[in-house]
Design a protein around this motif. Structure first.
Motif, PDB file in Angstrom:
ATOM      1  N   LYS A   1      -2.690  -1.938  -8.531  1.00 54.05           N
ATOM      2  CA  LYS A   1      -1.949  -0.611  -8.871  1.00 54.05           C
ATOM      3  C   LYS A   1      -2.267  -0.184 -10.243  1.00 54.05           C
TER       4      LYS A   1
ATOM      5  N   VAL B   1       0.981  -1.180  -0.110  1.00 53.72           N
ATOM      6  CA  VAL B   1      -0.094  -0.043  -0.159  1.00 53.72           C
ATOM      7  C   VAL B   1       0.916   1.430  -0.044  1.00 53.72           C
TER       8      VAL B   1
ATOM      9  N   THR C   1      -8.302  -4.030  -2.734  1.00 53.01           N
ATOM     10  CA  THR C   1      -9.503  -4.005  -3.701  1.00 53.01           C
ATOM     11  C   THR C   1     -10.696  -4.287  -2.643  1.00 53.01           C
TER      12      THR C   1
ATOM     13  N   THR D   1      -3.598  -0.647  -3.876  1.00 50.66           N
ATOM     14  CA  THR D   1      -4.765  -0.590  -3.148  1.00 50.66           C
ATOM     15  C   THR D   1      -5.426  -1.784  -2.961  1.00 50.66           C
TER      16      THR D   1
END
Length: 184
Positions: A178, A141, A148, A146
């Motif tokens: 990403k 991160v 999900t 991210t």
């Protein structure tokens, strides 16, 4: 730790044994405990076998990218797969456990992302991380991935040399993505 020069290249079938050694040492077993990315307390298995490494090296839609030092020592690797015109997959990421914590993983990840964006021409890069590996997920991160919210089952049926009863039975993967366009 001083800055180590890294050279990347695509793995060939001649690299199977050395890759297998690196991958196993980084993921599981006593050697992996020297690094911070070990799965030794979660999964009692060899992670992959020679046939599995060879299959990844010879796959038509993917590669194993490896990084060596100036002396030629293999220090890191990862798998990159082009899933479709927009989506790539990053996995099988291994850094020599004796070399972890000095920025080599971050540098290898950046080289892999560059390859995925520039050579595979993907717009998004996906990966899966064992969900209980909170510190590892946080590391990704911080590098722009991210979480999900999607979870995928852990592939218990594909364990290579499972020591029955020693692998946790509550594992799953979190999916991270990403955007490769935003970082270009």
């Amino acid at each position: 730790m001083s800055q180590v020069n890294l050279t990347t290249r695509i793995a060939t079938p001649d690299d199977v044994k050395i890759l297998l050694s690196l991958i196993r040492s980084a993921y599981r077993g006593e050697e992996s405990r020297k690094g911070w990315t070990t799965e030794a307390d979660l999964v009692a298995d060899d992670r992959i076998d020679e046939a599995g490494v060879l299959a990844k090296i010879t796959a038509s839609n993917g590669i194993i990218l490896l990084a060596t030092t100036d002396s030629g020592a293999l220090i890191a690797c990862c798998e990159l797969i082009k899933r479709d015109s927009d989506l790539g997959y990053f996995g099988l990421f291994a850094v020599d456990p004796n070399q972890q914590g000095g920025g080599l993983g971050r540098r290898m990840l950046q080289m892999a992302e560059n390859y995925a964006r520039e050579t595979l021409d993907v717009k998004k890069l996906e990966m899966t991380v064992i969900g209980v590996r909170v510190e590892l997920i946080s590391w990704y991160v911080r590098r722009g991935y991210t979480v999900t919210g999607e979870q995928r089952p852990f592939p218990y049926e594909h364990l290579v040399n499972d020591q029955v009863g020693k692998t946790r039975n509550d594992l799953y993967f979190d999916v991270l993505v990403k955007d490769m366009i935003a970082v270009a």
